[in-house]
Design an enzyme around this catalytic site. Structure first.
Site, PDB file in Angstrom:
ATOM      1  N   LYS A  35      41.614  47.299  31.954  1.00  0.00           N
ATOM      2  CA  LYS A  35      41.968  46.750  30.706  1.00  0.00           C
ATOM      3  C   LYS A  35      40.887  46.780  29.900  1.00  0.00           C
ATOM      4  CE  LYS A  35      45.519  43.577  32.344  1.00  0.00           C
ATOM      5  NZ  LYS A  35      46.866  44.242  31.902  1.00  0.00           N
ATOM      6  N   SER A  94      49.736  38.549  38.230  1.00  0.00           N
ATOM      7  CA  SER A  94      49.464  37.213  38.748  1.00  0.00           C
ATOM      8  C   SER A  94      50.488  36.949  39.945  1.00  0.00           C
ATOM      9  CB  SER A  94      49.426  35.959  38.119  1.00  0.00           C
ATOM     10  OG  SER A  94      48.924  36.442  36.531  1.00  0.00           O
TER      11      SER A  94
END
Lengths: 215, 293
Positions: free
Chosen positions: B80, B235
């Site tokens: 990212k 997550s």
């Protein structure tokens, strides 16, 4: 007459292959479980991650089911599908091991090295075929029953055939050119019977050969 | 031999279809993800739930960590960069990541402009909440789109909202007369030629994944049934009680997304899911999906 072609739909660009088949007037069936193999005239193993496809094939019984049909069911592996069909890839992962060739995964580098290149392919008439190579594998060497159909200018093997088993390290399904799909339909329609019958030496690649790197 | 073409950039995303891309923060996580059948991993220093909990400015990860993860696995590795931070993107391209996520999960570096993604050889994935936002990103050169959802919550509600918005808008566009498409392009703030292309295809012109809050096999399969091409899980895996088992189950759920018997089987005994935060409990300024323009 070829009516129904399966596309292994565990992961990867199976919809793209199915769309080309449907444009050619063939019924395309998504294969996720062994029972989906019934009544097929051939099967395409699409591009995708070969580790993902191999794992899912192993856990849902498709490794054995596909190996068991390697003599009778024409198969075509593109990119990740090519890897999945190989006898050996130098990495611990589940493989069909039905095509007598050694393969190197990601042989041309990472995604920034993915490329397009015009190719001359044996048996494909009508000018060059536009090859789309994405983190592509290379066929490093082939056994006596495997015919090389295409090499890059530097000699690297990117398409090959063993009886009615076909492999390409590039992606015809990402182009508008359907000549290789028609070539595969021709293979599926041929009276090959057993996939090794067309090979000269008659040596048979056992689908159950105990090999390293099997999952 | 041509590299960095639109076909190879979009084509790489096509190879990821029907797969699960997992957030990982160590080489060991990456190997667990690969063994579970992930089709790619997202290399990060912190998963979104930790970014959320720890606060502060979230930036591109240390290139050394990303390289260690690239060495650990054979599957593609994504990383990212901040929205608009084209130098972080240049660095990620230089170390050879396979895809860059210009991500709202990190703190934006530019509150007006996204990166000119056409200038890069490496392909980009970007988040969206609706079709207009998706087509603006594709106009800038994104080769893959994902819903934003609400990362780091374990609450799928925003991913569902964004997927339904995109798919509903595509259905509406597909029924329009050609002479209605320009006004529609203006209304949603999208490039006209991409509106025309979407109408002709009847789908997003690039691969479109779900992301942001997927935590269970059922969540993942629902996103697939809503028409997404694959799923990012952030997550949801490594913040759960048994990451390897949950990762394996989510991969199977994405492949067999319409087979409720298999979905039931893989949903059994997965252990504790990530604790999660209900999106409705989040104040507006804690929501990440509003980042991006």
């Amino acid at each position: 007459m070829v009516k129904k072609i399966g596309v292994l739909a565990l992961q990867g660009d199976f919809q793209e292959h199915a769309a080309v088949l449907r444009r050619l007037g063939v019924e395309a069936v998504e294969v996720r479980l062994p029972e989906h193999l019934e009544g097929l005239d051939g099967i395409i193993l699409p591009g995708g991650e070969s580790t993902t496809i191999g794992k899912l094939a192993h856990e849902y019984g498709l490794l054995d089911a596909l190996r068991g049909k390697a003599d009778s069911l024409p198969m075509w592996g593109t990119c990740g599908g090519l890897v999945f069909m190989a006898r050996e890839v130098g990495h611990e992962q589940p493989l069909l091991g039905i095509m007598d060739m050694l393969v190197e995964r990601n042989a041309f580098g990472r995604q920034v090295d993915s490329f397009e290149e015009d190719l001359e392919i044996a048996g494909i008439e009508g000018g060059p075929f536009h090859g789309v190579f994405i983190r592509a594998p290379e066929v490093k060497s082939v056994g006596p029953n495997v015919r090389v159909l295409c090499r890059l200018a530097d000699g690297r093997i990117v398409a090959a055939q063993q009886g009615r088993l076909l492999v390409t390290s590039f992606h015809p399904e990402l182009t508008r050119d359907d000549r290789l799909h028609r070539y595969f339909l021709g293979l599926a329609a041929s009276q090959g019977g057993r996939s090794v019958a067309a090979t000269p030496s008659g040596a048979k690649i056992s689908p159950h050969l105990p090999l390293r790197n099997r999952g | 031999m041509e590299t960095g073409t639109e076909t190879v950039k979009k084509g790489h995303a096509q190879m990821l279809k029907g797969g699960v891309i997992m957030d990982v923060v160590t080489p060991e996580h990456a190997r667990i993800a690969e063994d579970a059948g992930a089709c790619a991993v997202m290399a990060l220093e912190r998963v979104p739930a930790d970014i959320r909990a720890q606060g502060g400015v979230a930036r591109m990860s240390d290139p050394d960590l990303i390289l260690a993860i690239m060495d650990a696995v054979t599957i593609p590795v994504m990383a990212k960069c901040r929205i608009g931070h084209f130098v972080e993107a240049q660095i990620l391209e230089a170390i050879g990541v396979d895809y860059i996520d210009e991500s709202e999960v990190l703190t934006p570096a530019d509150e007006e402009h996204h990166i000119d993604k056409q200038a890069f050889t490496v392909p980009f994935v970007c988040g969206c909440r609706n079709l207009g936002e998706a087509l603006r990103r594709i106009g800038e050169g994104a080769a893959m789109i994902r819903t934003k959802g609400e990362a780091g919550t374990g609450d799928v509600v925003e991913a569902v909202r964004h997927a339904r918005a995109v798919m509903g808008e595509i259905r509406r566009l597909s029924t329009m007369r050609p002479d209605e498409q320009m006004a529609y392009a203006k209304e949603i703030g999208a490039p006209y030629h991409l509106v025309q292309e979407t109408a002709a295809l009847g789908r997003m012109p690039v691969v479109n994944f779900a992301a942001g809050g997927v935590a269970t096999p059922a969540d993942a399969a629902m996103m697939m049934q809503l028409g997404m091409d694959g799923v990012f899980v952030g997550s949801g895996i490594f913040k759960s009680g048994n990451p390897a088992k949950r990762a394996d189950a989510i991969v199977k759920a994405v492949t067999h997304y319409t087979d409720a018997k298999i979905l039931a089987e893989v949903s059994k005994n997965l252990g504790e899911p990530m604790v999660g935060i209900g999106v409705t409990e989040l104040p507006q300024n804690a929501r990440l999906a509003g980042r991006g323009w």
